[in-house]
Design a protein around this motif. Structure first.
Motif, PDB file in Angstrom:
ATOM      1  N   PRO A  25       7.147  -2.992  -1.050  1.00 50.55           N
ATOM      2  CA  PRO A  25       6.751  -2.452   0.265  1.00 50.55           C
ATOM      3  C   PRO A  25       5.927  -1.168   0.159  1.00 50.55           C
ATOM      4  CG  PRO A  25       9.042  -3.164   0.326  1.00 50.55           C
ATOM      5  CD  PRO A  25       8.609  -3.225  -1.112  1.00 50.55           C
ATOM      6  N   GLU A  26       6.255  -0.304  -0.806  1.00 52.23           N
ATOM      7  CA  GLU A  26       5.485   0.932  -0.984  1.00 52.23           C
ATOM      8  C   GLU A  26       4.056   0.620  -1.412  1.00 52.23           C
ATOM      9  OE1 GLU A  26       8.843   4.254  -2.288  1.00 52.23           O
ATOM     10  OE2 GLU A  26       7.945   2.954  -3.823  1.00 52.23           O
ATOM     11  N   ILE A  27       3.883  -0.357  -2.284  1.00 56.42           N
ATOM     12  CA  ILE A  27       2.541  -0.730  -2.731  1.00 56.42           C
ATOM     13  C   ILE A  27       1.731  -1.300  -1.576  1.00 56.42           C
ATOM     14  CG2 ILE A  27       1.253  -2.296  -4.247  1.00 56.42           C
ATOM     15  CD1 ILE A  27       3.599  -2.062  -6.237  1.00 56.42           C
ATOM     16  N   VAL A  64      -2.561  -3.767   1.457  1.00 54.70           N
ATOM     17  CA  VAL A  64      -2.910  -5.059   0.877  1.00 54.70           C
ATOM     18  C   VAL A  64      -2.036  -6.139   1.520  1.00 54.70           C
ATOM     19  CG1 VAL A  64      -1.289  -4.720  -1.033  1.00 54.70           C
ATOM     20  CG2 VAL A  64      -3.176  -6.316  -1.295  1.00 54.70           C
ATOM     21  N   ASP A  65      -2.601  -7.321   1.708  1.00 54.32           N
ATOM     22  CA  ASP A  65      -1.870  -8.384   2.403  1.00 54.32           C
ATOM     23  C   ASP A  65      -0.808  -9.000   1.503  1.00 54.32           C
ATOM     24  OD1 ASP A  65      -3.062 -11.164   1.259  1.00 54.32           O
ATOM     25  OD2 ASP A  65      -4.633  -9.624   1.349  1.00 54.32           O
ATOM     26  N   GLU A  66       0.199  -9.584   2.102  1.00 51.96           N
ATOM     27  CA  GLU A  66       1.353 -10.110   1.382  1.00 51.96           C
ATOM     28  C   GLU A  66       0.971 -11.259   0.450  1.00 51.96           C
ATOM     29  OE1 GLU A  66       5.968 -11.513   2.303  1.00 51.96           O
ATOM     30  OE2 GLU A  66       4.464 -11.537   3.897  1.00 51.96           O
ATOM     31  N   ALA A  67       0.034 -12.100   0.871  1.00 52.18           N
ATOM     32  CA  ALA A  67      -0.348 -13.244   0.042  1.00 52.18           C
ATOM     33  C   ALA A  67      -0.932 -12.774  -1.295  1.00 52.18           C
ATOM     34  CB  ALA A  67      -1.359 -14.111   0.778  1.00 52.18           C
ATOM     35  N   THR A  68      -1.761 -11.737  -1.253  1.00 52.12           N
ATOM     36  CA  THR A  68      -2.350 -11.191  -2.485  1.00 52.12           C
ATOM     37  C   THR A  68      -1.272 -10.612  -3.383  1.00 52.12           C
ATOM     38  OG1 THR A  68      -4.444 -10.687  -1.370  1.00 52.12           O
ATOM     39  CG2 THR A  68      -3.977  -9.506  -3.417  1.00 52.12           C
ATOM     40  N   VAL A  69      -0.337  -9.897  -2.774  1.00 51.19           N
ATOM     41  CA  VAL A  69       0.738  -9.278  -3.545  1.00 51.19           C
ATOM     42  C   VAL A  69       1.594 -10.346  -4.214  1.00 51.19           C
ATOM     43  CG1 VAL A  69       2.877  -7.949  -3.365  1.00 51.19           C
ATOM     44  CG2 VAL A  69       0.814  -7.158  -2.203  1.00 51.19           C
ATOM     45  N   ILE A  70       1.962 -11.381  -3.466  1.00 55.55           N
ATOM     46  CA  ILE A  70       2.815 -12.445  -4.024  1.00 55.55           C
ATOM     47  C   ILE A  70       2.106 -13.155  -5.170  1.00 55.55           C
ATOM     48  CG2 ILE A  70       3.891 -14.665  -3.519  1.00 55.55           C
ATOM     49  CD1 ILE A  70       4.538 -13.626  -0.739  1.00 55.55           C
ATOM     50  N   GLY A  81      13.180 -12.323  -2.073  1.00 55.31           N
ATOM     51  CA  GLY A  81      12.776 -11.249  -1.173  1.00 55.31           C
ATOM     52  C   GLY A  81      11.697 -10.365  -1.755  1.00 55.31           C
ATOM     53  N   ASN A  82      10.945 -10.890  -2.743  1.00 56.14           N
ATOM     54  CA  ASN A  82       9.874 -10.129  -3.400  1.00 56.14           C
ATOM     55  C   ASN A  82      10.376  -8.843  -4.052  1.00 56.14           C
ATOM     56  OD1 ASN A  82       7.995 -12.059  -2.672  1.00 56.14           O
ATOM     57  ND2 ASN A  82       7.404 -10.987  -0.774  1.00 56.14           N
TER      58      ASN A  82
END
Length: 297
Positions: free
Chosen positions: A139-141, A147-153, A170-171
Motif C-alpha cells: 500500500p505504501e508503494i 501506480v495501479d494495482e494491476a501493475t503492482v500485482i 492480500g498482496n
C-alpha cells in the motif's frame, strides 16, 4: 544530575569474569558467549565512532571510569550494564543488535545469475524489489507512486516466481532471508548500477552543490589504504543500520538518498614546457593532468 543507572560499583564489576556453572555442574566459559562478545565489541565501536571517552560514559552513569573499563574489557558484560551504556549513546539493545547484524559477513543474500539478469533488464521490477526490501509495504508503494494495482500485482508475481519474495494472500509480502544483496562483481546489476550512479553523480554540480561533498588527495601506504577501505565498509554498514532504525518513521518524513563511497589510486601528471607530462616514478594506476587543489570542505 546523573541519569538513573543500574551499573554497579567497582567491586561488582570485578566479579564480571567469574565462571558460571551450568545445570550439569560444568563451567560455561567465555568461549560459549559469541553473540554477547560481538554485542560488546559493537558497543565499544559505537563509543569510538561518537568520539566519546570512557570517562564521558562514567560521568553519565555516576560511576568511576575504572568500573566502565572493567566492564568493557571483561569477557562477559551483564545485559543490564550493556543497556545502560547503550542508552548513553542514544541506542537501545535492539539498535545494537541491528548494527551487529549489518556487520556480520553472513547477513547478505547471494542471487543466481538469472535473478540478477531479470532485475537488470527491467527497471520497474528492480525498483519494486528495492522498495520491498527497504521495508515499504505494498500500500505504501502504491500511494508513493500512484501506480495501479494491476501493475503492482504483475511485478509482485514476477518477483515471487524469481523467489525474491514470497507473495502472500492480500498482496502481503514476505522477504526470504537477508534484505541486503551482494551483487556479483562484473555481473548485470553491477554494470547497471555503475551506469546509473555515474550518470547520477556526473550531473551533480560539485562546485555549487548544497549536498555534502568531500574531496582529499593524499599519499598513503598500503596499510593505510587497507585501513581506509575498512572505514569505508564500516560507513556503508552504518548507513544500512540507519536505514533499519528509521523503519518506524512515517514515509512522509523520509526521502531516498544515494551514498557513493570510493577511492582509487590517482597519479598526477607533471606538465612541462615542451608539452610532455612527467609521470611519478612508482605510478601503477591511471595518470591525470595536474589540477589546482580545491578549497577544503
Amino acid at each position: 544530575m546523573h541519569r538513573e543507572a543500574k551499573v554497579s560499583t567497582d567491586a561488582a564489576a570485578e566479579g564480571a569474569d567469574e565462571d558460571i556453572t551450568g545445570p550439569a555442574g560444568q563451567k560455561l566459559g567465555a568461549s560459549s558467549h559469541r553473540q554477547s562478545r560481538l554485542l560488546k565489541e559493537v558497543l565499544k565501536q559505537q563509543i569510538r565512532i561518537r568520539g566519546l571517552r570512557y570517562q564521558d560514559i562514567a560521568d553519565q552513569l555516576g560511576v568511576s571510569v575504572v568500573t566502565i573499563k572493567r566492564y568493557l574489557n571483561s569477557d562477559r558484560l551483564p545485559v543490564e550494564v550493556m543497556e545502560d551504556i547503550s542508552a548513553c549513546l542514544g541506542l537501545s539493545l535492539i539498535d545494537l543488535s541491528e548494527i551487529a547484524k549489518e556487520g556480520d559477513g553472513r547477513n547478505f543474500l547471494d542471487l543466481e545469475l538469472r535473478q540478477e539478469s531479470a532485475l537488470a533488464s527491467d527497471s520497474a521490477l528492480a525498483l519494486m524489489r528495492l522498495m520491498l526490501y527497504s521495508g515499504m509495504t505494498v500500500p505504501e508503494i502504491m500511494s508513493e507512486y500512484a501506480v495501479d494495482e494491476a501493475t503492482v500485482i504483475s511485478l509482485l508475481t514476477r518477483l515471487d516466481r524469481l523467489k525474491l519474495i514470497e507473495l502472500l494472500p492480500g498482496n502481503r509480502v514476505r522477504i526470504p532471508g537477508p534484505h541486503h544483496i551482494e551483487w556479483k562483481p562484473g555481473g548485470p546489476i553491477r554494470r547497471t548500477i555503475e551506469h546509473n550512479i555515474r550518470n547520477h553523480f556526473v550531473m551533480m554540480d560539485f562546485a555549487n552543490t548544497e549536498d555534502f561533498y568531500g574531496y582529499e588527495t593524499v599519499r598513503l601506504s598500503r596499510e593505510s589504504v587497507r585501513q581506509l577501505e575498512e572505514h569505508m565498509r564500516q560507513l556503508v554498514r552504518q548507513v544500512r543500520v540507519l536505514h533499519r532504525l528509521d523503519q518506524g518513521i512515517p514515509s512522509a518524513d523520509k526521502q531516498w538518498h544515494t551514498l557513493l563511497v570510493a577511492q582509487r589510486e590517482t597519479n598526477w601528471g607533471f606538465p612541462v614546457d615542451n608539452g610532455e607530462t612527467l609521470l611519478p616514478r612508482r605510478s601503477s594506476g591511471p595518470t591525470f593532468p595536474a589540477v589546482a587543489e580545491p578549497p577544503a570542505v
